[in-house]
Write a protein that holds these residues in place. Structure first.
Motif, PDB file in Angstrom:
ATOM      1  N   VAL A 224      19.554 -11.280  30.607  1.00 54.06           N
ATOM      2  CA  VAL A 224      19.573 -11.387  31.863  1.00 54.06           C
ATOM      3  C   VAL A 224      18.449 -11.140  32.393  1.00 54.06           C
ATOM      4  O   VAL A 224      17.976 -11.337  33.249  1.00 54.06           O
ATOM      5  N   LEU A 225      18.048  -9.802  31.399  1.00 59.52           N
ATOM      6  CA  LEU A 225      16.288  -8.447  31.204  1.00 59.52           C
ATOM      7  C   LEU A 225      15.876  -8.933  30.544  1.00 59.52           C
ATOM      8  O   LEU A 225      15.139  -7.871  30.570  1.00 59.52           O
ATOM      9  N   GLY A 226      15.547  -9.610  29.592  1.00 57.98           N
ATOM     10  CA  GLY A 226      14.711  -9.678  29.184  1.00 57.98           C
ATOM     11  C   GLY A 226      13.870  -9.873  29.568  1.00 57.98           C
ATOM     12  O   GLY A 226      12.030  -9.328  29.081  1.00 57.98           O
ATOM     13  N   HIS A 227      13.135 -10.367  31.164  1.00 58.07           N
ATOM     14  CA  HIS A 227      11.560 -10.669  30.890  1.00 58.07           C
ATOM     15  C   HIS A 227      11.445  -9.500  31.871  1.00 58.07           C
ATOM     16  O   HIS A 227      10.477  -9.527  32.819  1.00 58.07           O
ATOM     17  N   THR A 228      11.907  -8.529  31.839  1.00 54.76           N
ATOM     18  CA  THR A 228      11.386  -7.771  32.816  1.00 54.76           C
ATOM     19  C   THR A 228      11.079  -6.437  31.515  1.00 54.76           C
ATOM     20  O   THR A 228      10.874  -5.080  32.690  1.00 54.76           O
ATOM     21  N   VAL A 229      10.785  -6.256  30.734  1.00 48.63           N
ATOM     22  CA  VAL A 229      10.397  -6.161  29.444  1.00 48.63           C
ATOM     23  C   VAL A 229       9.152  -5.663  29.848  1.00 48.63           C
ATOM     24  O   VAL A 229       8.539  -6.963  29.399  1.00 48.63           O
ATOM     25  N   THR A 230       7.406  -5.091  30.116  1.00 50.15           N
ATOM     26  CA  THR A 230       6.850  -5.549  30.747  1.00 50.15           C
ATOM     27  C   THR A 230       5.725  -4.222  29.540  1.00 50.15           C
ATOM     28  O   THR A 230       4.495  -4.640  29.956  1.00 50.15           O
ATOM     29  N   ASP A 231       5.976  -3.221  29.197  1.00 51.18           N
ATOM     30  CA  ASP A 231       5.285  -2.074  28.400  1.00 51.18           C
ATOM     31  C   ASP A 231       5.297  -3.465  26.791  1.00 51.18           C
ATOM     32  O   ASP A 231       5.955  -2.662  26.040  1.00 51.18           O
ATOM     33  N   GLN A 232       4.186  -3.188  26.452  1.00 50.58           N
ATOM     34  CA  GLN A 232       3.584  -3.550  25.513  1.00 50.58           C
ATOM     35  C   GLN A 232       3.931  -2.408  24.617  1.00 50.58           C
ATOM     36  O   GLN A 232       3.803  -3.176  23.056  1.00 50.58           O
ATOM     37  N   LYS A 345       0.282 -19.607  22.185  1.00 49.75           N
ATOM     38  CA  LYS A 345       1.419 -19.653  22.451  1.00 49.75           C
ATOM     39  C   LYS A 345       1.386 -18.683  24.035  1.00 49.75           C
ATOM     40  O   LYS A 345       0.959 -18.030  24.357  1.00 49.75           O
ATOM     41  N   ALA A 346       1.770 -19.623  25.149  1.00 49.41           N
ATOM     42  CA  ALA A 346       1.632 -19.105  26.464  1.00 49.41           C
ATOM     43  C   ALA A 346       2.415 -18.442  26.297  1.00 49.41           C
ATOM     44  O   ALA A 346       3.898 -18.021  26.875  1.00 49.41           O
ATOM     45  N   SER A 347       2.663 -17.120  27.146  1.00 48.77           N
ATOM     46  CA  SER A 347       3.276 -15.909  26.987  1.00 48.77           C
ATOM     47  C   SER A 347       4.301 -16.309  28.517  1.00 48.77           C
ATOM     48  O   SER A 347       4.172 -16.194  29.806  1.00 48.77           O
ATOM     49  N   LYS A 348       5.327 -15.747  28.575  1.00 50.47           N
ATOM     50  CA  LYS A 348       6.344 -15.845  28.685  1.00 50.47           C
ATOM     51  C   LYS A 348       6.782 -13.772  29.555  1.00 50.47           C
ATOM     52  O   LYS A 348       6.149 -13.299  29.137  1.00 50.47           O
ATOM     53  N   PRO A 349       7.749 -13.901  31.199  1.00 53.62           N
ATOM     54  CA  PRO A 349       7.394 -12.506  31.184  1.00 53.62           C
ATOM     55  C   PRO A 349       8.664 -11.994  30.185  1.00 53.62           C
ATOM     56  O   PRO A 349       9.734 -12.932  29.441  1.00 53.62           O
ATOM     57  N   GLY A 350       8.375 -10.701  29.517  1.00 57.24           N
ATOM     58  CA  GLY A 350       9.096 -10.114  28.879  1.00 57.24           C
ATOM     59  C   GLY A 350       8.778 -10.775  27.297  1.00 57.24           C
ATOM     60  O   GLY A 350       8.960  -9.701  26.603  1.00 57.24           O
ATOM     61  N   GLU A 351       7.408 -10.708  27.287  1.00 60.28           N
ATOM     62  CA  GLU A 351       6.229 -10.963  25.771  1.00 60.28           C
ATOM     63  C   GLU A 351       5.089 -10.190  25.816  1.00 60.28           C
ATOM     64  O   GLU A 351       4.611 -10.334  27.000  1.00 60.28           O
ATOM     65  N   PRO A 352       4.716 -10.539  24.923  1.00 60.34           N
ATOM     66  CA  PRO A 352       2.902  -9.405  25.228  1.00 60.34           C
ATOM     67  C   PRO A 352       2.232 -10.736  25.424  1.00 60.34           C
ATOM     68  O   PRO A 352       2.416 -11.670  24.580  1.00 60.34           O
ATOM     69  N   ALA A 353       1.225 -10.152  25.733  1.00 60.80           N
ATOM     70  CA  ALA A 353       0.242 -11.387  26.308  1.00 60.80           C
ATOM     71  C   ALA A 353      -1.225 -10.296  25.772  1.00 60.80           C
ATOM     72  O   ALA A 353      -1.525  -9.341  26.200  1.00 60.80           O
ATOM     73  N   GLY A 359      -4.962 -19.158  28.962  1.00 63.32           N
ATOM     74  CA  GLY A 359      -4.826 -18.062  29.881  1.00 63.32           C
ATOM     75  C   GLY A 359      -3.552 -17.277  29.008  1.00 63.32           C
ATOM     76  O   GLY A 359      -3.382 -17.070  27.856  1.00 63.32           O
ATOM     77  N   PRO A 360      -3.087 -15.861  29.860  1.00 65.84           N
ATOM     78  CA  PRO A 360      -2.479 -14.893  28.708  1.00 65.84           C
ATOM     79  C   PRO A 360      -1.442 -15.555  28.234  1.00 65.84           C
ATOM     80  O   PRO A 360      -0.489 -16.480  28.134  1.00 65.84           O
ATOM     81  N   GLY A 361      -1.395 -15.311  26.686  1.00 66.12           N
ATOM     82  CA  GLY A 361      -0.397 -15.778  25.352  1.00 66.12           C
ATOM     83  C   GLY A 361      -0.952 -15.289  24.202  1.00 66.12           C
ATOM     84  O   GLY A 361      -1.400 -13.650  23.902  1.00 66.12           O
ATOM     85  N   ARG A 362      -0.257 -14.879  23.152  1.00 65.34           N
ATOM     86  CA  ARG A 362       0.146 -14.755  21.684  1.00 65.34           C
ATOM     87  C   ARG A 362      -0.278 -15.692  21.034  1.00 65.34           C
ATOM     88  O   ARG A 362      -0.558 -16.598  20.828  1.00 65.34           O
ATOM     89  N   PRO A 363      -0.321 -15.555  19.470  1.00 64.32           N
ATOM     90  CA  PRO A 363      -0.914 -16.221  18.453  1.00 64.32           C
ATOM     91  C   PRO A 363       0.616 -17.314  18.209  1.00 64.32           C
ATOM     92  O   PRO A 363       1.777 -16.310  18.293  1.00 64.32           O
ATOM     93  N   GLY A 364       0.486 -18.081  17.639  1.00 62.47           N
ATOM     94  CA  GLY A 364       1.182 -18.407  16.920  1.00 62.47           C
ATOM     95  C   GLY A 364       1.771 -18.263  15.311  1.00 62.47           C
ATOM     96  O   GLY A 364       0.412 -17.506  15.331  1.00 62.47           O
TER      97      GLY A 364
END
Length: 800
Positions: A224-232, A345-353, A359-364
């Motif tokens: 429900v709330l995973g996408h709200t975690v934005t603090d790296q 990997k393109a980062s979704k909300p709640g993931e480090p980027a 675009g914003p993302g992270r390594p596979g």
């Protein structure tokens, strides 16, 4: 370097002025060469580094999101042993690299789970109202939603019925059953807690329900709330904590630090550039902000092959999905082929980027190892190691993306995979309650014992961690330690008690010459074993064998009342010690020894500092014992007292100081230094054994006394009365002789000879024990108490 010819005066008269021809010697045996099992060929290959004695080696490191367990210990200890053998035995210059995966789907999920659960729990506890109806309903709703998502609506609607049916459910697929059982246990734990505590409840009830529901609430909150975690820092702090924990475990295990340690988070710019080069080379494509490796394009090139390690696993949907990660599901529509894998990997909300051209993302997951290894050692690796579960898709993808980047056909020359670890025949799993962390293992076993367990199993095979393996390792360690102590003591004894000159040498047929030959054979076996894919079980067996044969040699020498050859003993012991140091079992500075100083609780004293004093004390004790033995005839009490004092000095006072005196037939004790804690433990065992013997002896005496009393009790009856009415052997008898032995039956018939013979025998037996009874009563009153106690314990009564 040139040498001038000798002057004519230096040659023999009439002799030649030049050297005679010299013949190049030829070996009588073909020495073995190092071969390693290469997963790329599925056979042992001769090891040939690309740059002479220099070896580049990359080992897959941990994904840091949880504590290390004994399976990790098996992997990293096995790699450490292999590295030590190459460096310290074969003499290669190894450049060892290892990564820390600190960006990964597992880390992201675990970090979010912990963060969201802590936030939820802290907010409810801060209200100060305990377990309220509102909180109970809230947690129960999360439980229902989670349970319905994992097990279906029927499970959430009627959990007791579902659990009763599901708890014994088996698919036959171990991995599937393990995961199902774990989820089932988690749901059951939360359900039981929710129904065990009355509502409303106090703070303790709230804490208990929250903790029991942690494994359910965490993923439910994340959904429900995973996408709200934005603090790296949420992600970085978790990885940093578990990295430090892992490194602490590795240090405790005695694993040699790598030469270069890399982290994914420190190589993101290099990863972006590496991926871009693969795209430029035509082997990758961008889709919705992610970049995927094009396995078909790669495989279509005649110089490349996809899945070199496990081509048969290419169509495994489970392995392919596992390789992409838990947060990368439902991406098949973006791929050209199901086997294609994410480089970025393109980062979704709640993931480090991190920023990238796509675009914003992270390594596979797979790309990290290729980039970090290449950044340090270039486009070619001699050795790449990891667990066998990583062969496909992880290592196959590493190979493909690296060869696609560099345009080469062989990025790694030797791929080596360490076998799995099972616990008593089963895969280790928290759901089976056979999960053991490194810290838990080290609380029970020394690091050297754990290392010995792994040494006695070949690194390439699946190993079974069970009590028998632990016992075997403990015994092997004890054998090596006792051997080192004995040899040091024997060498010191010879030095302190030099033998008078006799004109005879101490390299004797059947003794030293045999041991020297046995040492050569052991050295050959160890070398051949290590050349054979670093087969440490055979090497350890060969070392234990030469130890056993050396012990036989010392016993044979002592039996002949001879002195051992200290030089040969030292040679054997130094070789055994050297090999245990190679395997990481012994302190680097030891010349003869086994183990580590830190393993000794109080620490045995230094032989160089105290041995001269102990030798003097030991000689004094030897002389006192000899005097006491010689005086045994004339003054037995004094002799016994002196010998008892000598034993007390040996068994108590010196043992507390870590000193062992081994009394020998020759009369001179052998002085050894041992950990006092070990000696105390052995003394306690000895005391317990002696007490057990004493108790057994007392019990045996009691049983014998009871048996004798039973016989006397039976002997109370006169033999003349035993066959008459009321007697213990009364029967249908009508006539008796003068002694009371039956002659006729009640019907007046004479007893048959066989029956007459039988009653006569019974009569004689009773007469004998009756005589014993009469003699006992004549000597004084009989103490019937032991028999009374015995019968009372059996619910019987003694009638006198």
């Amino acid at each position: 370097m040139s040498h001038a010819a000798p002057p004519p005066s230096a040659t023999l008269k009439g002799g030649a002025s030049k050297l005679p021809p010299w013949k190049t010697p030829k070996s009588s045996v073909e020495p073995p060469v190092l071969k390693l099992f290469n997963t790329l060929t599925r056979k042992k290959e001769v090891f040939t580094p690309a740059h002479g004695r220099h070896v580049t080696w990359y080992n897959c490191g941990p994904t840091v999101y949880d504590s290390a367990h004994i399976g990790h210990a098996r992997l990293y200890m096995s790699i450490d042993i292999m590295r030590r053998v190459l460096e310290d035995y074969f003499g290669y210059n190894v450049h060892m690299l290892m990564n820390i995966t600190d960006i990964d789907d597992k880390i992201i999920l675990r970090a979010r789970h912990q963060y969201l659960f802590a936030q939820f729990a802290d907010e409810r506890k801060a209200r100060g109202k305990g377990l309220t109806r509102e909180v109970h309903t809230e947690v129960l709703e999360y439980w229902k939603n989670h349970t319905a998502r994992v097990f279906g609506d029927a499970a959430a609607a009627d959990w007791p019925k579902f659990f009763a049916m599901a708890k014994d459910q088996k698919t036959g697929v171990l991995e599937t059953d393990y995961k199902f059982n774990l989820k089932l246990t988690q749901a059951a734990t939360a359900y039981d807690a929710l129904h065990a505590h009355a509502v409303p409840g106090d703070e303790a009830a709230l804490a208990a329900v929250l903790e029991a529901s942690r494994d359910i609430l965490s993923p439910a909150l994340d959904a429900v709330l995973g996408h709200t975690v934005t603090d790296q820092l949420v992600f970085r702090n978790l990885a940093s904590f578990w990295e430090a924990d892992f490194m602490s475990d590795m240090e405790a295990l005695g694993i040699r630090p790598v030469d270069v340690l890399t982290r994914v988070s420190e190589y993101v710019p290099e990863i972006v550039a590496f991926v871009q080069q693969i795209i430029d080379n035509g082997y990758a494509y961008e889709a919705d902000g992610s970049v995927y490796f094009d396995t078909r394009a790669f495989h279509a090139n005649p110089t490349h092959t996809y899945a070199k390690l496990e081509p048969w696993s290419v169509n495994s949907e489970a392995l392919l999905a596992d390789g992409e990660g838990d947060l990368s599901t439902n991406l098949t529509r973006q791929k050209k082929s199901p086997a294609d894998f994410a480089l970025w990997k393109a980062s979704k909300p709640g993931e480090p980027a991190w920023p990238s051209p796509w675009g914003p993302g992270r390594p596979g997951w797979h790309i990290e190892c290729s980039v970090m290894a290449s950044a340090i050692v270039g486009d070619k690796l001699d050795i790449h190691t990891g667990g066998e579960d990583l062969a496909f898709p992880h290592h196959d993808n590493e190979i493909a993306q690296s060869e696609a980047h560099f345009g080469c056909d062989q990025w790694v020359n030797y791929f080596m995979h360490v076998g799995h670890l099972h616990v008593e025949g089963q895969k280790m799993s928290k759901s089976l309650k056979n999960f053991t962390s490194v810290k838990e293992a080290l609380a029970q076993l020394k690091a050297s014992t754990l290392r010995m367990i792994y040494l006695q199993q070949h690194w390439i095979n699946t190993m079974d961690f069970k009590p028998a393996a632990t016992n075997e390792a403990v015994n092997a360690e004890l054998t090596f330690k006792n051997f080192a102590n004995n040899v040091k003591a024997l060498i010191a004894d010879v030095a302190a008690n030099p033998l008078p000159f006799t004109g005879a040498n101490d390299y004797r047929a059947g003794l030293e010459d045999t041991l020297m030959q046995q040492l050569r054979e052991a050295q050959d076996k160890v070398h051949a074993s290590l050349c054979d894919n670093i087969h440490t079980p055979s090497a350890i067996a060969a070392l234990l064998d030469i130890v056993s044969k050396t012990n036989i040699y010392t016993q044979a020498v002592e039996a002949r009342k001879l002195s051992p050859n200290p030089y040969l003993l030292g040679k054997v012991a130094r070789y055994v010690t050297r090999m245990t140091k190679v395997f990481g079992l012994t302190e680097p500075g030891e010349e003869i020894g086994y183990g580590f100083a830190a393993d000794n609780a109080a620490g045995a004293a230094s032989s160089g500092d105290v041995m001269p004093y102990l030798q003097v004390l030991s000689k004094f004790r030897d002389e006192v014992r000899a005097t006491a033995r010689n005086a045994a005839t004339d003054a037995p009490a004094l002799s016994r007292s002196l010998l008892e004092q000598c034993d007390t000095l040996r068994d108590v006072h010196l043992a507390e100081l870590g000193v062992v005196l081994d009394d020998r037939d020759a009369g001179r004790a052998l002085v050894k230094l041992v950990d006092p804690a070990v000696l105390r433990a052995e003394r306690e065992k000895k005391v317990k054994r002696e007490e057990a013997k004493r108790i057994a002896k007392v019990e045996q005496a009691r049983k014998q006394a009871v048996k004798a009393l039973e016989r006397l009790y039976k002997g109370r009856e006169a033999p003349s009365a035993m066959f008459r009415e009321g007697g213990s052997a009364a029967g249908d008898y009508g006539q008796w002789d003068a002694d009371g032995v039956p002659t006729h039956t009640a019907a007046g018939e004479e007893l048959p000879k066989s029956r007459r013979k039988k009653v006569l025998k019974e009569f004689e037996t009773q007469k004998k024990i009756h005589d014993e009874y009469r003699a006992a009563t004549a000597a004084g009153a009989i103490d019937w108490e032991p028999l009374r106690v015995e019968l009372s314990a059996a619910g019987k009564t003694l009638n006198l």
